[in-house]
Write an enzyme that holds these catalytic residues in place. Sequence first.
Site, PDB file in Angstrom:
ATOM      1  N   GLU A 123       5.990  -7.238 -21.791  1.00 46.23           N
ATOM      2  CA  GLU A 123       5.473  -5.874 -21.321  1.00 46.23           C
ATOM      3  C   GLU A 123       4.770  -5.978 -19.943  1.00 46.23           C
ATOM      4  O   GLU A 123       4.926  -4.767 -19.255  1.00 46.23           O
ATOM      5  CB  GLU A 123       4.688  -5.486 -22.712  1.00 46.23           C
ATOM      6  CG  GLU A 123       5.528  -5.287 -23.941  1.00 46.23           C
ATOM      7  CD  GLU A 123       4.294  -5.051 -24.932  1.00 46.23           C
ATOM      8  OE1 GLU A 123       4.042  -3.994 -25.143  1.00 46.23           O
ATOM      9  OE2 GLU A 123       4.346  -6.042 -25.838  1.00 46.23           O
ATOM     10  N   LYS A 143      -2.067  -3.803   4.285  1.00 42.99           N
ATOM     11  CA  LYS A 143      -2.229  -5.089   3.714  1.00 42.99           C
ATOM     12  C   LYS A 143      -2.556  -5.226   2.346  1.00 42.99           C
ATOM     13  O   LYS A 143      -2.089  -5.911   1.569  1.00 42.99           O
ATOM     14  CB  LYS A 143      -3.654  -5.618   4.428  1.00 42.99           C
ATOM     15  CG  LYS A 143      -3.112  -6.397   5.754  1.00 42.99           C
ATOM     16  CD  LYS A 143      -4.439  -6.560   6.555  1.00 42.99           C
ATOM     17  CE  LYS A 143      -3.977  -6.367   8.053  1.00 42.99           C
ATOM     18  NZ  LYS A 143      -3.779  -4.833   8.527  1.00 42.99           N
ATOM     19  N   ASN A 194      -4.609  -6.001  17.961  1.00 42.62           N
ATOM     20  CA  ASN A 194      -3.249  -5.381  17.602  1.00 42.62           C
ATOM     21  C   ASN A 194      -1.738  -6.537  17.553  1.00 42.62           C
ATOM     22  O   ASN A 194      -1.449  -6.277  16.540  1.00 42.62           O
ATOM     23  CB  ASN A 194      -2.765  -4.079  18.341  1.00 42.62           C
ATOM     24  CG  ASN A 194      -3.688  -2.944  18.445  1.00 42.62           C
ATOM     25  OD1 ASN A 194      -4.666  -2.912  17.619  1.00 42.62           O
ATOM     26  ND2 ASN A 194      -3.686  -2.155  19.212  1.00 42.62           N
ATOM     27  N   TYR A 223       0.546   1.047  18.349  1.00 40.59           N
ATOM     28  CA  TYR A 223      -0.421   0.872  17.191  1.00 40.59           C
ATOM     29  C   TYR A 223      -1.227   1.906  16.712  1.00 40.59           C
ATOM     30  O   TYR A 223      -1.723   2.805  17.409  1.00 40.59           O
ATOM     31  CB  TYR A 223      -1.340  -0.148  17.440  1.00 40.59           C
ATOM     32  CG  TYR A 223      -2.510  -0.575  16.319  1.00 40.59           C
ATOM     33  CD1 TYR A 223      -2.105  -1.571  15.432  1.00 40.59           C
ATOM     34  CD2 TYR A 223      -3.608  -0.087  16.404  1.00 40.59           C
ATOM     35  CE1 TYR A 223      -2.786  -1.739  14.147  1.00 40.59           C
ATOM     36  CE2 TYR A 223      -4.472  -0.279  15.168  1.00 40.59           C
ATOM     37  CZ  TYR A 223      -4.042  -1.067  14.254  1.00 40.59           C
ATOM     38  OH  TYR A 223      -5.054  -1.204  13.096  1.00 40.59           O
ATOM     39  N   THR A 277      27.565  -2.872 -23.746  1.00 41.34           N
ATOM     40  CA  THR A 277      27.512  -1.947 -22.829  1.00 41.34           C
ATOM     41  C   THR A 277      27.074  -0.361 -23.593  1.00 41.34           C
ATOM     42  O   THR A 277      27.378  -0.261 -24.767  1.00 41.34           O
ATOM     43  CB  THR A 277      28.929  -1.517 -22.225  1.00 41.34           C
ATOM     44  OG1 THR A 277      29.821  -1.045 -23.192  1.00 41.34           O
ATOM     45  CG2 THR A 277      29.721  -2.662 -21.578  1.00 41.34           C
ATOM     46  N   SER A 315     -12.165  -3.612   6.820  1.00 39.01           N
ATOM     47  CA  SER A 315     -10.760  -3.841   5.982  1.00 39.01           C
ATOM     48  C   SER A 315     -11.185  -5.536   5.368  1.00 39.01           C
ATOM     49  O   SER A 315     -10.425  -6.010   4.858  1.00 39.01           O
ATOM     50  CB  SER A 315      -9.823  -3.779   6.843  1.00 39.01           C
ATOM     51  OG  SER A 315      -9.866  -4.709   8.027  1.00 39.01           O
ATOM     52  N   GLN A 364      -3.508  -0.480   9.114  1.00 35.67           N
ATOM     53  CA  GLN A 364      -4.551  -1.243   8.520  1.00 35.67           C
ATOM     54  C   GLN A 364      -4.228  -1.068   6.836  1.00 35.67           C
ATOM     55  O   GLN A 364      -4.512  -2.296   6.278  1.00 35.67           O
ATOM     56  CB  GLN A 364      -5.864  -1.167   8.911  1.00 35.67           C
ATOM     57  CG  GLN A 364      -7.097  -1.788   7.766  1.00 35.67           C
ATOM     58  CD  GLN A 364      -8.463  -1.545   8.589  1.00 35.67           C
ATOM     59  OE1 GLN A 364      -8.638  -2.073   9.907  1.00 35.67           O
ATOM     60  NE2 GLN A 364      -9.213  -0.842   8.100  1.00 35.67           N
ATOM     61  N   ASN A 409       2.972  -9.905 -30.844  1.00 34.37           N
ATOM     62  CA  ASN A 409       3.474  -9.049 -29.763  1.00 34.37           C
ATOM     63  C   ASN A 409       4.055  -9.800 -28.274  1.00 34.37           C
ATOM     64  O   ASN A 409       3.226 -10.652 -28.056  1.00 34.37           O
ATOM     65  CB  ASN A 409       2.420  -8.029 -29.307  1.00 34.37           C
ATOM     66  CG  ASN A 409       2.087  -7.215 -30.625  1.00 34.37           C
ATOM     67  OD1 ASN A 409       2.867  -6.853 -31.297  1.00 34.37           O
ATOM     68  ND2 ASN A 409       0.926  -6.828 -30.635  1.00 34.37           N
ATOM     69  N   SER A 442      -2.515  -8.627 -32.712  1.00 32.54           N
ATOM     70  CA  SER A 442      -3.199  -7.345 -32.631  1.00 32.54           C
ATOM     71  C   SER A 442      -4.527  -7.499 -33.503  1.00 32.54           C
ATOM     72  O   SER A 442      -4.872  -8.132 -34.156  1.00 32.54           O
ATOM     73  CB  SER A 442      -2.389  -6.379 -33.573  1.00 32.54           C
ATOM     74  OG  SER A 442      -2.956  -5.174 -34.043  1.00 32.54           O
TER      75      SER A 442
HETATM   76  N1  ARG Z   1      -8.080  -4.427  11.265  1.00 30.16           N
HETATM   77  C1  ARG Z   1      -7.208  -3.985  11.853  1.00 30.16           C
HETATM   78  C2  ARG Z   1      -5.686  -3.812  10.967  1.00 30.16           C
HETATM   79  O1  ARG Z   1      -5.585  -4.307  10.214  1.00 30.16           O
HETATM   80  C3  ARG Z   1      -6.683  -4.876  13.171  1.00 30.16           C
HETATM   81  C4  ARG Z   1      -6.402  -4.115  14.479  1.00 30.16           C
HETATM   82  C5  ARG Z   1      -7.337  -3.047  14.797  1.00 30.16           C
HETATM   83  N2  ARG Z   1      -7.269  -2.779  16.254  1.00 30.16           N
HETATM   84  C6  ARG Z   1      -7.715  -1.670  16.654  1.00 30.16           C
HETATM   85  N3  ARG Z   1      -7.405  -1.443  17.755  1.00 30.16           N
HETATM   86  N4  ARG Z   1      -8.656  -0.819  16.264  1.00 30.16           N
HETATM   87  O2  ARG Z   1      -4.583  -3.314  11.762  1.00 30.16           O
END
Ligand code: ARG
Length: 465
Positions: A296, A331, A116, A323, A161, A29, A328, A291, A283
């Site tokens: 828009e 985000k 976590n 958790y 209205t 991530s 993940q 425009n 355009s």
């Molecule tokens: N990248 C994870 C998230 O955004 C962080 C926590 C991961 N924890 C785990 N036990 N794998 O949630």
Amino acid sequence: MKVGSRTRKPWGGRFQQATDPRVEAYTASIHVDRRLSKHDIAGSIAHARMLAKCGLLTRAEADKIVAGLEEIGGEIERGEFRFDPSLEDIHMAIEARLIEKVGDAGAKLHTGRSRNDQVALDLRLYLRDEIGELRHLIAGLERALIAQAEAHLDLIMPGYTHMQRAQPILLAHHLMAYVEMLERDRERLLDALRRVDVLPLGSGALAGVGLPIDRRFVARALGFPELSANSLDAVSDRDFVVEPLFACTLLMTHLSRMAEEIVLWASAEFGFIELSDAFATGSSMMPQKKNPDVAELARGKTGRVFGAMVALLTIIKGLPLSYNRDLQEDKEPLFDSVESVKATLLVMASLVGSLTFCADRMRRATEDGFLNATDLADYLVCKGMPFRQAHEVVGLLVRGALARRCRLEELSLKELQTASPLFEKDVFDYIALDACIERRTATGGTATSAVKKAIKAAKTRLRSR
Ligand code: ARG
């Protein structure tokens, strides 16, 4: 493999095989959560200081960690940091770099902490900053609307209205309607902030922390007024994300309505506004076009913000405590929404400031369509006629005027008196458009005096909160 080898994952101890590269790619991530690096470092610094205070690190170790983290912050800022996807996320990337820099002391940073509670903390720190920024940008748009309202207190337009001309109003009153919506959005974000502003760190992976830590110390260092009360909840709750996201959703709804009106008003059919060249696009094919693309796109971006909120609720809805890695996925929608909303607020404030209002078109539109019919009925009410009856009388007069293709004020006193003997010659002043507007002095009405009060109140609110 030896303990602490760099080629191994932090969890490598119980694993015998290396992670499949496809799994690595799928689970990483870091391309998204690198956005949290500043907050991750701030959280880690507070955590390290706390560990030292509680005797879990020496003072020297904490100093090394803090200095290392600060250096890493600099590397990231200067674009020198390598965001390695094999390190999965920003938390592990920063920790790995720290260990590379300061060795064993760095390897002690994760004492009494889990990713976590760490990621929950980072997100809360992020939201705290962004809510402040969003509130600031909303205030900017409110100010742009207020400035236009104040500059055009004499412009009248049809109020609608059902998208049908209804009663005459001040343009300023119409603009101030959006200020009220935006102010509630600003307030909603502030309210959400109270629940964002809770420290989750110290919850560990899920069950709390067994080492002698001091959560209050960390809360003070990071400016959190409260500690989370349940570790399971703290690592798995994301309502603190949903709430600001909902506030953003409603905010975008308001911006989208405003954008829609800008699009309509800029059309030849309305012709209420002229877009400045700097805020319009042309355009590639039709040479005559100008425009309203900015409005828009503001309307269009609302779609992704709505989508983000649905995504987040869907991610959370089936999760058992506590958790789960599903979280993940929170985000990307959050960051995308915040960025979309901020960009929209910024550009809309400038767009609003750049609008030219076409006073003649607005007044002419107000003159056609019997917008003073309600006032004509009110006139009879003032003379003692029950409103239902007055409504009927004026309805008949409107029908007559329609047939004759004239306005109500163009009917003669005689004609009016045939409909009701209560009409006298002061009726013509009574139903003049400006009189219709200026009579609506009750709080929240469109009279200049009421609108001025609303403007003053809005300015006071912007100064005080
Ligand atoms: N990248 C994870 C998230 O955004 C962080 C926590 C991961 N924890 C785990 N036990 N794998 O949630």
